[in-house]
Scaffold this motif. Sequence first.
Motif, PDB file in Angstrom:
ATOM      1  N   GLN A  54     -10.147  -2.837  -1.350  1.00  0.00           N
ATOM      2  CA  GLN A  54      -8.850  -3.285  -0.790  1.00  0.00           C
ATOM      3  C   GLN A  54      -8.362  -4.546  -1.389  1.00  0.00           C
ATOM      4  N   GLU A  55      -9.284  -5.542  -1.300  1.00  0.00           N
ATOM      5  CA  GLU A  55      -9.064  -6.993  -1.748  1.00  0.00           C
ATOM      6  C   GLU A  55      -8.403  -6.962  -3.396  1.00  0.00           C
ATOM      7  N   PHE A  56      -9.316  -6.014  -4.134  1.00  0.00           N
ATOM      8  CA  PHE A  56      -8.839  -5.995  -5.453  1.00  0.00           C
ATOM      9  C   PHE A  56      -7.539  -5.298  -5.808  1.00  0.00           C
ATOM     10  N   LYS A  57      -7.157  -4.313  -4.725  1.00  0.00           N
ATOM     11  CA  LYS A  57      -6.007  -3.670  -5.086  1.00  0.00           C
ATOM     12  C   LYS A  57      -5.024  -4.568  -4.448  1.00  0.00           C
ATOM     13  N   ALA A  58      -5.169  -5.590  -3.625  1.00  0.00           N
ATOM     14  CA  ALA A  58      -4.019  -6.446  -2.974  1.00  0.00           C
ATOM     15  C   ALA A  58      -4.071  -7.429  -4.273  1.00  0.00           C
ATOM     16  N   PHE A  59      -4.940  -7.644  -4.871  1.00  0.00           N
ATOM     17  CA  PHE A  59      -4.921  -8.734  -5.911  1.00  0.00           C
ATOM     18  C   PHE A  59      -4.033  -8.219  -7.047  1.00  0.00           C
ATOM     19  N   GLU A  60      -4.418  -7.098  -7.579  1.00  0.00           N
ATOM     20  CA  GLU A  60      -3.954  -6.068  -8.907  1.00  0.00           C
ATOM     21  C   GLU A  60      -2.206  -6.235  -8.491  1.00  0.00           C
ATOM     22  N   SER A  61      -1.919  -5.639  -7.198  1.00  0.00           N
ATOM     23  CA  SER A  61      -0.507  -5.447  -6.952  1.00  0.00           C
ATOM     24  C   SER A  61       0.302  -6.867  -6.775  1.00  0.00           C
ATOM     25  N   SER A  62      -0.507  -7.900  -6.435  1.00  0.00           N
ATOM     26  CA  SER A  62       0.354  -9.256  -6.498  1.00  0.00           C
ATOM     27  C   SER A  62       0.365  -9.809  -7.696  1.00  0.00           C
ATOM     28  N   HIS A  63      -0.415  -9.353  -8.746  1.00  0.00           N
ATOM     29  CA  HIS A  63      -0.392  -9.866  -9.929  1.00  0.00           C
ATOM     30  C   HIS A  63       0.303  -8.734 -11.112  1.00  0.00           C
ATOM     31  N   ALA A  64       0.598  -7.549 -10.418  1.00  0.00           N
ATOM     32  CA  ALA A  64       1.140  -6.737 -11.545  1.00  0.00           C
ATOM     33  C   ALA A  64       2.420  -7.111 -11.940  1.00  0.00           C
TER      34      ALA A  64
END
Length: 120
Positions: A54-64
């Motif tokens: 979940q942390e990675f997905k949040a990071f990925e979505s914020s930097h997408a």
Amino acid sequence: MAAQQSQGIQTLLEAEKEAAKIIAQARQYRVQKLKDARSEALKEIEEYKKAKEQEFKAFESSHAGVNQEAQAAVDKETEAKLQSITSSYEAQKDAVVKKLLDRVVLVKPELHRNLKKAGQ
């Protein structure tokens, strides 16, 4: 005296049987505790994996958005350079073809410079 000895032996045998039962129970308890510990550890690992995912997905979505903007900028720059190269090619291709043909077709026969030196 023989009765006392046989009674003492009987008591010792019963104590030994009781000790064996206690040891068997302790072993079963230990095995059960190890199984419980393994299952708890697996649960914790799964929870940790989910949290990190979940942390990675949040990071990925914020930097997408940043990645998409950078990609768009690179694509725009690439397209501009391609247009520049294409226009340069179109503007100069006739002159280059003419120069190549002139070099191939218009031959001026002359002696090689090394031959002139030898003949002198």
